[in-house]
Design a protein around this motif. Sequence first.
Motif, PDB file in Angstrom:
ATOM      1  N   LYS A   1       0.703  -1.006  -0.162  1.00 25.37           N
ATOM      2  CA  LYS A   1       0.182   0.159  -0.096  1.00 25.37           C
ATOM      3  C   LYS A   1       0.732   1.376  -0.055  1.00 25.37           C
ATOM      4  CE  LYS A   1      -4.019  -1.679   2.431  1.00 25.37           C
ATOM      5  NZ  LYS A   1      -4.917  -1.914   3.358  1.00 25.37           N
ATOM      6  N   LYS A   2       1.943   1.123   0.850  1.00 25.75           N
ATOM      7  CA  LYS A   2       3.047   2.352   0.855  1.00 25.75           C
ATOM      8  C   LYS A   2       3.690   2.502  -0.500  1.00 25.75           C
ATOM      9  CE  LYS A   2       5.206   2.757   4.853  1.00 25.75           C
ATOM     10  NZ  LYS A   2       6.133   2.745   5.816  1.00 25.75           N
ATOM     11  N   ALA A   3       3.865   1.482  -1.141  1.00 26.08           N
ATOM     12  CA  ALA A   3       4.506   1.527  -2.346  1.00 26.08           C
ATOM     13  C   ALA A   3       3.658   2.174  -3.409  1.00 26.08           C
ATOM     14  CB  ALA A   3       4.913   0.126  -2.882  1.00 26.08           C
ATOM     15  N   LYS A   4       2.349   1.543  -3.391  1.00 29.31           N
ATOM     16  CA  LYS A   4       1.301   2.171  -4.484  1.00 29.31           C
ATOM     17  C   LYS A   4       1.143   3.786  -3.948  1.00 29.31           C
ATOM     18  CE  LYS A   4      -3.128   1.301  -6.121  1.00 29.31           C
ATOM     19  NZ  LYS A   4      -2.824   1.258  -7.624  1.00 29.31           N
ATOM     20  N   ARG A   5       1.265   4.113  -2.984  1.00 30.90           N
ATOM     21  CA  ARG A   5       1.074   5.657  -2.523  1.00 30.90           C
ATOM     22  C   ARG A   5       2.129   6.603  -3.124  1.00 30.90           C
ATOM     23  NH1 ARG A   5      -1.789   9.289  -2.275  1.00 30.90           N
ATOM     24  NH2 ARG A   5      -1.577  10.865  -0.599  1.00 30.90           N
ATOM     25  N   VAL A   6       3.412   5.989  -2.916  1.00 34.46           N
ATOM     26  CA  VAL A   6       4.581   6.537  -3.593  1.00 34.46           C
ATOM     27  C   VAL A   6       4.424   6.666  -5.084  1.00 34.46           C
ATOM     28  CG1 VAL A   6       7.093   6.221  -4.065  1.00 34.46           C
ATOM     29  CG2 VAL A   6       6.303   5.712  -1.835  1.00 34.46           C
ATOM     30  N   GLU A   7       3.749   5.759  -5.839  1.00 31.77           N
ATOM     31  CA  GLU A   7       3.419   6.072  -7.150  1.00 31.77           C
ATOM     32  C   GLU A   7       2.421   7.227  -7.312  1.00 31.77           C
ATOM     33  OE1 GLU A   7       4.785   4.738  -9.909  1.00 31.77           O
ATOM     34  OE2 GLU A   7       6.267   3.966  -8.806  1.00 31.77           O
ATOM     35  N   GLN A   8       1.631   7.075  -6.484  1.00 29.53           N
ATOM     36  CA  GLN A   8       0.295   8.242  -6.424  1.00 29.53           C
ATOM     37  C   GLN A   8       0.895   9.582  -6.238  1.00 29.53           C
ATOM     38  OE1 GLN A   8      -2.329   6.482  -3.828  1.00 29.53           O
ATOM     39  NE2 GLN A   8      -3.652   5.349  -5.275  1.00 29.53           N
ATOM     40  N   ILE A   9       1.645   9.707  -5.365  1.00 37.88           N
ATOM     41  CA  ILE A   9       2.522  10.942  -4.900  1.00 37.88           C
ATOM     42  C   ILE A   9       3.267  11.462  -6.149  1.00 37.88           C
ATOM     43  CG2 ILE A   9       4.093  12.167  -3.400  1.00 37.88           C
ATOM     44  CD1 ILE A   9       3.033  10.184  -1.170  1.00 37.88           C
ATOM     45  N   SER A  10       3.985  10.452  -6.647  1.00 39.84           N
ATOM     46  CA  SER A  10       4.816  11.138  -7.884  1.00 39.84           C
ATOM     47  C   SER A  10       4.115  11.653  -9.039  1.00 39.84           C
ATOM     48  CB  SER A  10       5.638  10.015  -8.287  1.00 39.84           C
ATOM     49  OG  SER A  10       6.830   9.692  -7.253  1.00 39.84           O
ATOM     50  N   ASP A  11       2.980  10.652  -9.167  1.00 42.11           N
ATOM     51  CA  ASP A  11       1.793  11.100 -10.313  1.00 42.11           C
ATOM     52  C   ASP A  11       1.318  12.590 -10.085  1.00 42.11           C
ATOM     53  OD1 ASP A  11       2.755   8.872 -11.841  1.00 42.11           O
ATOM     54  OD2 ASP A  11       0.974   7.808 -11.046  1.00 42.11           O
ATOM     55  N   SER A  12       0.917  12.835  -8.809  1.00 41.76           N
ATOM     56  CA  SER A  12       0.336  13.916  -8.560  1.00 41.76           C
ATOM     57  C   SER A  12       1.282  15.247  -8.599  1.00 41.76           C
ATOM     58  CB  SER A  12      -0.165  13.681  -6.979  1.00 41.76           C
ATOM     59  OG  SER A  12      -0.875  14.911  -6.342  1.00 41.76           O
ATOM     60  N   LEU A  13       2.529  14.921  -7.935  1.00 42.17           N
ATOM     61  CA  LEU A  13       3.394  16.121  -8.307  1.00 42.17           C
ATOM     62  C   LEU A  13       3.618  16.389  -9.708  1.00 42.17           C
ATOM     63  CD1 LEU A  13       5.906  14.878  -5.237  1.00 42.17           C
ATOM     64  CD2 LEU A  13       4.225  16.877  -5.206  1.00 42.17           C
ATOM     65  N   ASN A  14       3.881  15.388 -10.464  1.00 42.67           N
ATOM     66  CA  ASN A  14       4.046  15.663 -11.854  1.00 42.67           C
ATOM     67  C   ASN A  14       2.653  16.523 -12.543  1.00 42.67           C
ATOM     68  OD1 ASN A  14       7.007  15.084 -12.247  1.00 42.67           O
ATOM     69  ND2 ASN A  14       6.280  12.845 -12.207  1.00 42.67           N
ATOM     70  N   LYS A  15       1.626  16.062 -12.021  1.00 38.95           N
ATOM     71  CA  LYS A  15       0.248  16.722 -12.644  1.00 38.95           C
ATOM     72  C   LYS A  15       0.248  18.241 -12.102  1.00 38.95           C
ATOM     73  CE  LYS A  15      -2.346  12.566 -13.125  1.00 38.95           C
ATOM     74  NZ  LYS A  15      -3.355  11.661 -12.619  1.00 38.95           N
TER      75      LYS A  15
END
Length: 132
Positions: A18-32
């Motif tokens: 879940k933590k790993a998935k959250r890291v992906e979401q945060i990266s995508d969010s920051l890039n957006k």
Amino acid sequence: AEMREKRQVKLQQFRDQKKAKRVEQISDSLNKINQRHVEQMTKHLIRMTELLAKVEANAKTTAAQTAIQTAQDAVEVQKAKDYMVTVSTEEKVSTDAKATREQLRADLQTTNKLLKEAKQALIAAIREAGND
């Protein structure tokens, strides 16, 4: 691309997926967020360029053109940046994400400062043309 693959391998080794998935979401969010800000800044620069084209040439218009070009270059550099969270360890992932977010914030502030300077130079050029 290579860095992204290394991060993927590290994230797959996390016990908490879940933590790993959250890291992906945060990266995508920051890039957006970065993309949205860059698009907005680009719109402002286009409008400033249009306004400057309507102003008679004077000493201030040259300064405004230079300031707008500097801001456009900074926006292009900002557009190319990738805000992928660099993961050191699973325990420090929160700190890593915060550091990446702060880097995005600082970069956007720097670029925005150049945009404001271009706006001020444009205002000075318009005022100078109005006084002629």
